[in-house]
Structure formats: C-alpha cells, structure tokens
Design a protein around this motif. Structure first.
Motif, short mmCIF file in Angstrom:
data_model
loop_
_atom_site.label_atom_id
_atom_site.label_comp_id
_atom_site.label_asym_id
_atom_site.label_seq_id
_atom_site.Cartn_x
_atom_site.Cartn_y
_atom_site.Cartn_z
N SER A 1 -22.25 -22.33 25.27
CA SER A 1 -22.27 -21.83 23.89
C SER A 1 -23.17 -20.63 23.68
O SER A 1 -22.77 -19.67 23.03
N PRO A 2 -24.42 -20.62 24.21
CA PRO A 2 -25.25 -19.43 24.00
C PRO A 2 -24.62 -18.17 24.56
O PRO A 2 -24.74 -17.09 23.98
N THR A 3 -23.91 -18.31 25.71
CA THR A 3 -23.25 -17.15 26.30
C THR A 3 -22.23 -16.57 25.34
O THR A 3 -22.22 -15.37 25.06
N LEU A 4 -21.37 -17.43 24.82
CA LEU A 4 -20.31 -16.98 23.93
C LEU A 4 -20.90 -16.37 22.66
O LEU A 4 -20.43 -15.34 22.18
N PHE A 5 -21.94 -17.01 22.12
CA PHE A 5 -22.55 -16.51 20.90
C PHE A 5 -23.13 -15.13 21.11
O PHE A 5 -22.85 -14.20 20.35
N HIS A 6 -23.97 -14.97 22.12
CA HIS A 6 -24.64 -13.69 22.33
C HIS A 6 -23.64 -12.60 22.71
O HIS A 6 -23.79 -11.44 22.29
N GLN A 7 -22.63 -12.95 23.48
CA GLN A 7 -21.60 -11.96 23.82
C GLN A 7 -20.90 -11.46 22.56
O GLN A 7 -20.61 -10.27 22.43
N GLU A 8 -20.64 -12.37 21.63
CA GLU A 8 -19.95 -11.98 20.40
C GLU A 8 -20.83 -11.08 19.55
O GLU A 8 -20.37 -10.06 19.02
N VAL A 9 -22.11 -11.40 19.41
CA VAL A 9 -23.00 -10.57 18.61
C VAL A 9 -23.16 -9.19 19.26
O VAL A 9 -23.14 -8.16 18.57
N GLU A 10 -23.31 -9.16 20.57
CA GLU A 10 -23.39 -7.87 21.26
C GLU A 10 -22.14 -7.04 21.02
O GLU A 10 -22.21 -5.84 20.77
N ALA B 1 -22.26 -13.73 11.65
CA ALA B 1 -22.70 -12.62 12.50
C ALA B 1 -22.05 -11.30 12.10
O ALA B 1 -22.72 -10.26 12.01
N ARG B 2 -20.75 -11.32 11.86
CA ARG B 2 -20.05 -10.08 11.51
C ARG B 2 -20.63 -9.47 10.24
O ARG B 2 -20.90 -8.27 10.17
N ASP B 3 -20.83 -10.31 9.20
CA ASP B 3 -21.36 -9.79 7.93
C ASP B 3 -22.77 -9.27 8.10
O ASP B 3 -23.13 -8.22 7.54
#
Length: 279
Positions: free
Chosen positions: A108-117, A79-81
């Motif tokens: 898991s979806p919560t954590l993933f989307h929060q990180e991408v946001e 995601a970062r890259d």
C-alpha cells in the motif's frame, strides 16, 4: 523573502525541519490541526489546516513559495485536490515519499507514494522527491517489548539500512534552501545494514539492559497486524517486504553524505537519541 509551508510540522521529521528553517532566518509557516497545542519555535506561524480537507489549505498557502509536503497516513482520497491547491499557489514542492523502487509490489505505501508523485509531476511545480528507506523511528513500536527485555517479531535476520529522522530533516532543509534540486529523486538510507535482531540488541545497549530477539511465527504476526491495521493488502505487502530483506538486504545509498557533506547517522546514534522512549 520566500515563505515555506511545512505540513506534518510536529511529526518525527517536521519537528526537526521547522526549527532549522526558522534558525536560518526563513519565514516558516506550519500547517497544524490545532495551533493552540502546537509547540513551535518562536517566529514560526501556525495555521490550522488538514490535508484530508483540501479547502483548509488555501489560507496556509497565501504568499508561500515552497511546500515541504508530508502526508499523514496512506489514504490518497484527497491527494489530487491537495496537489492542485498547492500547484495553484506555490512554485516548488519537496515531497517526503518512500523508496518506491525497493518496496514489495502491491504494498500500500508503494502505491500511495507512487500516485502522489505522479500527481505532482503532472503539475507545473518544481519538485523534489525524498525517498527514504525504512525509518529507524518505526522501531519505537517495540518499546513495550524492549522494557520487558524480549522483542517478539518476525524476520529477525531481515537486514535494514534504517535512517535517522534527523538526516531526512537535514536533507529536506538543504533541498529547500539551495538551488539545483528540481527533478531530484533522492533515495536516503542509513550508513549500515543491521538485522532486526541486531537493532533490538543495540536499543538495549543504549537503554542499559539486555534485549534479546524471539522469532514470532508469521501467522501470529499477521493476526496482530491485521488487528492493528485492518488492511489485508497492507499487512501482507508489509510482511512480504520485510521478508525480502532476509535474502536481499535493504540498500545503502551515499545520498546523505553527498548532500550534507557528512556521514549519515548510525542506528546506534538514533537509539542513543531515543533511549528515554524505551525506558
């Protein structure tokens, strides 16, 4: 003329976004894994790329102003890259996230989307987050059971405000083609709260057969999901989230009618549109 890159261009939402943008006369580029197999509207440029391999995005982002970002799955390793590559080329990103404020803690979806946001917010990009509640399309997972006339699943009384993917796509197109949405966090829902048992019944009515609900014991459902998904945290978080909707139904928002100037599509409309998928 600004060029728009659409990832997930052949998926549930992207396949509606691409033709609407192209129909509006915009230059659309679709990121796909196999350009030869992608069925895209005339005039849409298909470029081979994969979000799990961030370096493949460079050619796709040439001369791109806006990106509609849909992530395949919930793996955030790249995601970062990916966000950094987008920020180095584009000026704006519309990210299909999730209703991160209304999902169970630890899911898991919560954590993933929060990180991408979070990653997107820390770039110089103009951004808009689309945060749909549950997708009506997720009920396609019941298709085999619908054909047998009985849906066996837990939490039949869980009330959801599931959204039609066409509404998500219409909002995405509106945001991508109009000004004033920078910093927007749009929670998108359907217009009604229906229990899962009611959803199964409505699908049956759309298909033309009686479909009844049979409550599946939670431990059996957990075993099935673990076999299918393999991620204990994801399974337990998802089950907890669904269970919470029994006492606290999934929320309804007025975002779709406010942005589109029409009511959100009903679950019955979704079931009618997808009746062939259940036959």
């Amino acid at each position: 003329m600004s060029r728009i890159l659409v990832t997930g261009a052949t998926g549930n939402v992207g396949k509606h976004v691409v033709p609407q943008l192209a129909g509006a006369g915009l230059q659309v580029r679709a990121l796909v894994r196999d350009p030869d197999r992608a069925k895209l509207p005339e005039g849409v440029e298909a470029v081979k790329g994969d979000l799990s391999v961030p370096e493949t995005l460079e050619p796709a982002l040439k001369d791109v102003e806006s990106v509609f970002l849909i992530w395949p799955g919930f793996a955030a390793e790249t995601a970062r890259d990916v966000v950094e590559v987008i920020a180095a080329h584009a000026r704006r990103v519309v990210y299909l996230s999730a209703d991160v404020e209304d999902l169970a803690d630890g899911e898991s979806p919560t954590l993933f989307h929060q990180e991408v946001e979070r990653l997107i917010r820390h770039t110089g990009l103009s951004w808009t987050f689309l945060r749909p509640v549950g997708f009506a399309a997720n009920t396609l997972g019941w298709a085999d059971q619908v054909r047998q006339g009985v849906v066996r699943w837990p939490y039949g009384e869980a009330r959801r405000s599931l959204i039609h993917e066409k509404d998500i796509a219409a909002v995405a197109v509106h945001v991508l083609t109009s000004a004033g949405h920078g910093g927007g966090k749009y929670v998108l829902s359907g217009p009604e709260q229906l229990s899962q048992a009611e959803q199964a019944r409505i699908i049956g009515e759309a298909v033309g057969r009686e479909v009844r609900w049979a409550e599946l014991p939670l431990d059996v459902a957990r075993e099935q999901l673990l076999a299918a998904w393999g991620d204990t945290r994801f399974v337990d978080g998802a089950l907890a989230g669904w269970g919470a909707f029994v006492d606290t139904p999934e929320r309804i928002t007025d975002t779709v009618p406010k942005l589109l100037g029409r009511p959100a599509l009903t679950f019955r409309q979704w079931a009618t549109d997808h009746a062939a998928d259940f036959r």
